[in-house]
Design a protein around this motif. Sequence first.
Motif, PDB file in Angstrom:
ATOM      1  N   LEU A   7       0.689  -1.223  -0.039  1.00 51.32           N
ATOM      2  CA  LEU A   7       0.015   0.159   0.337  1.00 51.32           C
ATOM      3  C   LEU A   7       0.745   1.218  -0.116  1.00 51.32           C
ATOM      4  O   LEU A   7       0.659   1.971  -0.718  1.00 51.32           O
ATOM      5  CB  LEU A   7      -1.077   0.032   1.115  1.00 51.32           C
ATOM      6  N   ILE A  55       2.068   2.126  -3.283  1.00 53.48           N
ATOM      7  CA  ILE A  55       0.767   2.512  -4.258  1.00 53.48           C
ATOM      8  C   ILE A  55       0.677   3.944  -3.937  1.00 53.48           C
ATOM      9  O   ILE A  55       0.397   4.663  -5.040  1.00 53.48           O
ATOM     10  CB  ILE A  55      -0.709   1.643  -3.905  1.00 53.48           C
ATOM     11  N   PHE A 115       3.335   6.188  -5.908  1.00 59.61           N
ATOM     12  CA  PHE A 115       3.035   6.205  -7.210  1.00 59.61           C
ATOM     13  C   PHE A 115       2.195   7.423  -7.290  1.00 59.61           C
ATOM     14  O   PHE A 115       2.334   8.329  -8.188  1.00 59.61           O
ATOM     15  CB  PHE A 115       2.498   5.166  -8.025  1.00 59.61           C
ATOM     16  N   ILE A 116       1.074   7.345  -6.519  1.00 61.30           N
ATOM     17  CA  ILE A 116      -0.158   8.458  -6.867  1.00 61.30           C
ATOM     18  C   ILE A 116       0.455   9.722  -6.382  1.00 61.30           C
ATOM     19  O   ILE A 116       0.227  10.752  -7.054  1.00 61.30           O
ATOM     20  CB  ILE A 116      -1.082   8.249  -5.809  1.00 61.30           C
ATOM     21  N   GLY A 138       2.992  10.994  -8.908  1.00 54.74           N
ATOM     22  CA  GLY A 138       2.243  11.371 -10.065  1.00 54.74           C
ATOM     23  C   GLY A 138       1.594  13.013  -9.879  1.00 54.74           C
ATOM     24  O   GLY A 138       1.845  13.833 -10.717  1.00 54.74           O
ATOM     25  N   ALA A 174      -5.606   0.293  -4.873  1.00 51.78           N
ATOM     26  CA  ALA A 174      -5.313   1.020  -5.829  1.00 51.78           C
ATOM     27  C   ALA A 174      -6.501   1.415  -6.594  1.00 51.78           C
ATOM     28  O   ALA A 174      -6.278   2.418  -7.365  1.00 51.78           O
ATOM     29  CB  ALA A 174      -4.384   0.184  -6.655  1.00 51.78           C
ATOM     30  N   PHE A 191      -8.081   5.092  -6.895  1.00 48.46           N
ATOM     31  CA  PHE A 191      -7.649   6.018  -7.827  1.00 48.46           C
ATOM     32  C   PHE A 191      -7.594   5.619  -9.071  1.00 48.46           C
ATOM     33  O   PHE A 191      -7.695   4.409  -9.575  1.00 48.46           O
ATOM     34  CB  PHE A 191      -5.968   6.360  -7.193  1.00 48.46           C
ATOM     35  N   ALA A 217      -3.463   7.517 -12.976  1.00 53.24           N
ATOM     36  CA  ALA A 217      -2.626   8.196 -12.101  1.00 53.24           C
ATOM     37  C   ALA A 217      -1.347   7.364 -11.904  1.00 53.24           C
ATOM     38  O   ALA A 217      -0.352   7.790 -11.249  1.00 53.24           O
ATOM     39  CB  ALA A 217      -3.248   8.319 -10.707  1.00 53.24           C
ATOM     40  N   PHE A 218      -1.120   6.120 -12.497  1.00 55.13           N
ATOM     41  CA  PHE A 218      -0.071   5.348 -11.920  1.00 55.13           C
ATOM     42  C   PHE A 218       0.946   5.177 -13.336  1.00 55.13           C
ATOM     43  O   PHE A 218       0.348   5.614 -14.551  1.00 55.13           O
ATOM     44  CB  PHE A 218      -0.549   3.875 -11.805  1.00 55.13           C
ATOM     45  N   PRO A 219       2.185   5.018 -13.005  1.00 58.83           N
ATOM     46  CA  PRO A 219       3.075   4.979 -13.975  1.00 58.83           C
ATOM     47  C   PRO A 219       2.812   3.808 -14.849  1.00 58.83           C
ATOM     48  O   PRO A 219       1.965   2.843 -14.498  1.00 58.83           O
ATOM     49  CB  PRO A 219       4.664   4.603 -13.283  1.00 58.83           C
ATOM     50  N   TRP A 242       3.979   1.023 -16.162  1.00 56.50           N
ATOM     51  CA  TRP A 242       4.020  -0.468 -15.973  1.00 56.50           C
ATOM     52  C   TRP A 242       3.134  -1.125 -14.698  1.00 56.50           C
ATOM     53  O   TRP A 242       2.838  -2.033 -14.727  1.00 56.50           O
ATOM     54  CB  TRP A 242       5.584  -0.812 -15.391  1.00 56.50           C
ATOM     55  N   VAL A 243       2.927  -0.193 -13.702  1.00 56.01           N
ATOM     56  CA  VAL A 243       2.033  -0.503 -12.806  1.00 56.01           C
ATOM     57  C   VAL A 243       0.476  -0.500 -13.341  1.00 56.01           C
ATOM     58  O   VAL A 243      -0.213  -1.210 -13.024  1.00 56.01           O
ATOM     59  CB  VAL A 243       1.816   0.549 -11.503  1.00 56.01           C
TER      60      VAL A 243
END
Lengths: 268, 260
Positions: A39, A42, A45-46, A49, B188, B191, B195-197, B199-200
């Motif tokens: 988590l 995750i 990443f958000i 971004g 995840a 969202f 909003a993720f890269p 590869w994700v």
Amino acid sequence: MKATLIRRLRLARVLFSVTLAAFIEYRAEVLIWMIAGTLPLIMMFIWMGLAANGPVGGYAAVDFAAYFLLVFIVRQFTVCWVVQPLSREIRLGEMSSRLMRPLDPYWMYVADHLVALLMRLPIVPPVVLIGLALTGAFVKLSIAALPLFLLAIVGAWLIRFNMHYTLGLVAFWTDQATSFEGLLFTIYMVFGGALFPINLLPPAAQEIIALTPFSYMIGFPVDIMLGKLSDAEVLRGFGMQALWTLVFIGTRQLTWRHGLKRYSAVGA
Amino acid sequence: MRYFALLRIFMANSIQLELEYRANLLIDFVSSLLGFGSGLVVIYAMFSHATSIGGWSLPEAIALFGVFMIFEAFIEVFLYPNLGKLPDYVRTGNMDFMLLKPLSSQFLVSFRYFNIWRAPDAIVGVALVGYGMIETGGLAPASILLAAVMLLAGAVTTYAIWCMLTTTAFWWVRVSNVMELFNAFFVAGRFPITAFPTWVRVILTFIVPIAFITTVPASAAVGRLDWPMALGSLAIAAGFLLLSHLFWRWAVANYTSASS
């Protein structure tokens, strides 16, 4: 004096080897833990971004990377699942056989968690090192703070484990202990700072959260390692950790003593 | 149709059972409230410092969170009370009795109990989706229908994944952590996938199809859905359901009971 010490050490050794043997049987779980703890990644990443086009509330993308990788470390070292087995054993009367052993069941659960921590250890460095390398967040860590960071993780573990153990003991009175755990977890994730740095909230909210045990279970160790805290703040944080640890150890012992009387009264 | 009649009986029975434990009511209510609150706090923290997440505006993100809540309710009401018990059935040997009944064992293990107290989450979720739809001007019969179909497909996919994960209990009895596995990816879904890269995104679309579970229905609600994703969602739901059934049959065929 010496004899009791030797006896204790032998107990500890037996306890660890038995627990370790039990865990090696369930190696697949280690893989599951690894994925279940993602988590913070995750959220990383958000937030990275969101900060891609400029800092968000003073955090650049690389700051978020460092923050959440540290959250990942702290979470991995302070995982605690004691509520479920403890409350189940109390409810189903399985606690009786534990009580026969010459040791407070508390220590068996401690051994259980520490052994699991050892098993988990190998998965943490690769994830963190790859994360740091890919995001270039290494420069954001203050390496000199590493010993204090580890100490704060110990403090976080002590608060969390004793808090959860107390909650598990609530099973002496009600079969709802595990539902309470869900509530606690939600608050812990938000107030602890696992979803976003608490610094992004208005100052008034930050001050209130700083009074709860939760901010010393994730956010405090992380901020130490990021070098965000002054010496006075570090000292105050450790003071709060000590305070909350004592509070929960105290309530745990109290709950245990009263609960045990009830347990025998029920005759389970 | 016999199955529908049974479903009604199971549901009535579950409600009766639940009414005995009314203490649950308060706790479930508080945890609904907390889940809702913490979700909004996260959205607040994000939008107080940014104007969009992965190209999604505030009302769109709220609609997405609504979809997420609907699925959380779905898991709490249907999946957890049923599939969550499978490891215990296998460990204690109660699975034998399930297999003896003149019914599909997968049906019986999947739809026996309902925790109705978590259903209000779904209502809140629907309200949030409705708010998002109104704010983005997408409230129309066509988009409601499309969103409903996509929600249904997402529910089927979620069920199938849960079913497959818990079916592993036939081999690994200590499987409770396996459900955590799904949650790890499912969070995840709060969202937008954008909003993720990259590869994700690939992982969350093709390996663990969280994108189809939450992002797609929310996209349908706020008018961002494209046809490839919509059709993909239906295909994935059908494929995963079939897979879960085959896996279940194989697991039951290899089941040797607790004592042996």
